[in-house]
Design a protein around this motif. Sequence first.
Motif, short mmCIF file in Angstrom:
data_model
loop_
_atom_site.label_atom_id
_atom_site.label_comp_id
_atom_site.label_asym_id
_atom_site.label_seq_id
_atom_site.Cartn_x
_atom_site.Cartn_y
_atom_site.Cartn_z
N ASP A 56 0.83 -1.20 0.00
CA ASP A 56 0.00 0.00 0.00
C ASP A 56 0.86 1.26 0.00
O ASP A 56 0.53 2.26 -0.65
CB ASP A 56 -0.92 0.02 1.23
CG ASP A 56 -2.02 -1.01 1.16
OD1 ASP A 56 -2.20 -1.61 0.08
OD2 ASP A 56 -2.71 -1.22 2.18
N SER A 73 -5.57 2.36 -9.01
CA SER A 73 -6.77 1.81 -8.37
C SER A 73 -7.05 0.41 -8.90
O SER A 73 -7.36 -0.51 -8.12
CB SER A 73 -7.97 2.72 -8.63
OG SER A 73 -7.78 3.98 -8.04
N ASP A 74 -6.95 0.23 -10.20
CA ASP A 74 -7.18 -1.09 -10.79
C ASP A 74 -6.15 -2.10 -10.30
O ASP A 74 -6.48 -3.25 -10.01
CB ASP A 74 -7.12 -1.01 -12.32
CG ASP A 74 -8.31 -0.28 -12.93
OD1 ASP A 74 -9.32 -0.09 -12.21
OD2 ASP A 74 -8.23 0.11 -14.10
N ARG A 77 -6.69 -3.11 -6.51
CA ARG A 77 -7.88 -3.94 -6.36
C ARG A 77 -7.64 -5.33 -6.94
O ARG A 77 -8.11 -6.33 -6.40
CB ARG A 77 -9.08 -3.28 -7.01
CG ARG A 77 -9.52 -1.98 -6.32
CD ARG A 77 -10.76 -1.39 -6.95
NE ARG A 77 -11.94 -2.18 -6.65
CZ ARG A 77 -13.16 -1.87 -7.07
NH1 ARG A 77 -13.36 -0.76 -7.79
NH2 ARG A 77 -14.18 -2.63 -6.77
N ALA A 80 -5.80 -7.52 -4.49
CA ALA A 80 -6.47 -7.84 -3.22
C ALA A 80 -6.56 -9.36 -3.05
O ALA A 80 -7.00 -10.07 -3.96
CB ALA A 80 -7.85 -7.21 -3.18
N GLU A 86 -10.56 -6.16 -0.24
CA GLU A 86 -11.10 -5.14 -1.13
C GLU A 86 -12.12 -4.26 -0.42
O GLU A 86 -12.16 -3.04 -0.63
CB GLU A 86 -11.75 -5.77 -2.37
CG GLU A 86 -12.21 -4.73 -3.38
CD GLU A 86 -12.74 -5.33 -4.66
OE1 GLU A 86 -12.96 -4.55 -5.62
OE2 GLU A 86 -12.95 -6.55 -4.71
N LEU A 89 -10.16 -1.73 1.60
CA LEU A 89 -9.58 -0.72 0.71
C LEU A 89 -10.61 0.32 0.30
O LEU A 89 -10.36 1.53 0.35
CB LEU A 89 -9.01 -1.38 -0.54
CG LEU A 89 -7.69 -2.13 -0.42
CD1 LEU A 89 -7.43 -2.93 -1.70
CD2 LEU A 89 -6.53 -1.16 -0.17
N MET A 90 -11.77 -0.16 -0.14
CA MET A 90 -12.76 0.74 -0.72
C MET A 90 -13.57 1.49 0.33
O MET A 90 -13.88 2.68 0.14
CB MET A 90 -13.70 -0.05 -1.65
CG MET A 90 -13.00 -0.67 -2.86
SD MET A 90 -11.98 0.51 -3.82
CE MET A 90 -13.21 1.74 -4.27
N ARG A 111 -11.64 6.53 -4.33
CA ARG A 111 -10.52 5.69 -4.72
C ARG A 111 -10.20 4.72 -3.58
O ARG A 111 -10.58 4.98 -2.43
CB ARG A 111 -9.26 6.53 -4.98
CG ARG A 111 -9.42 7.60 -6.04
CD ARG A 111 -9.38 7.02 -7.42
NE ARG A 111 -9.44 8.06 -8.46
CZ ARG A 111 -9.57 7.79 -9.74
NH1 ARG A 111 -9.67 6.53 -10.13
NH2 ARG A 111 -9.63 8.77 -10.63
N PRO A 112 -9.49 3.62 -3.85
CA PRO A 112 -8.98 2.79 -2.75
C PRO A 112 -8.14 3.65 -1.80
O PRO A 112 -7.48 4.60 -2.24
CB PRO A 112 -8.13 1.74 -3.46
CG PRO A 112 -8.69 1.67 -4.85
CD PRO A 112 -9.14 3.06 -5.17
#
Length: 208
Positions: A56, A73-74, A77, A80, A86, A89-90, A111-112
């Motif tokens: 992270d 972001s992609d 995720r 994860a 996930e 994160l979100m 965003r995450p």
Amino acid sequence: MDDRLRLVQMLSPAFPIGGFAYSQGLEQVMATGQVTADNLEDWVCDVLEFGTPQMDAVIVAQAHAAGDPDQLSDLIRAMASCAEREIELMEQGRAFCALVAGITGETVSVRPYPVAVGLATRGLAVPVEEVLALFLHGAAAQMISAATRFLPMGQTRAQAMLARLSSRIGAIAQRAAVMPLEDISSFTPGADMAAMRHETLEVRIFRT
């Protein structure tokens, strides 16, 4: 000074993004007795060093350095390890973005969490290593706080443990600040499996 205080505010455990509700799978191994007050520090150190917190931190650094937020972001995720990861994160990212938007009056896309932190700190006149150190310190504090509520260990022992992690956190922050995105990785199979098993733990205090 103003920017540093803003950074401390955003990454403080008191910033209300719901971090207290997550244990990153730690609840599972505490419930089974795999992690106790006596070996908690080893678990936290390994997760910080090799697990999702250091990964992270790399994402925070990349977002801070004008990396593409959609790509980052992609990527995070996609990496994860389980559904709960996930969610954490979100949900924390959503809460963080809403607070930043409310404070600044700007429109902030959800965003995450690590991506959101990197974007929010871009304009601060604070070294990225300091941003990452405070971010990682928050991750360590979150795990230790979760353990304090679950295990027979007092606040003094918990705070002493967190204090001992300072130099390790600084070293991880230094590495994450310069790590190329293609080198990002994590390897904590025990923690990842604990997070997966936590999804079916019948009696839970924490969401992850």
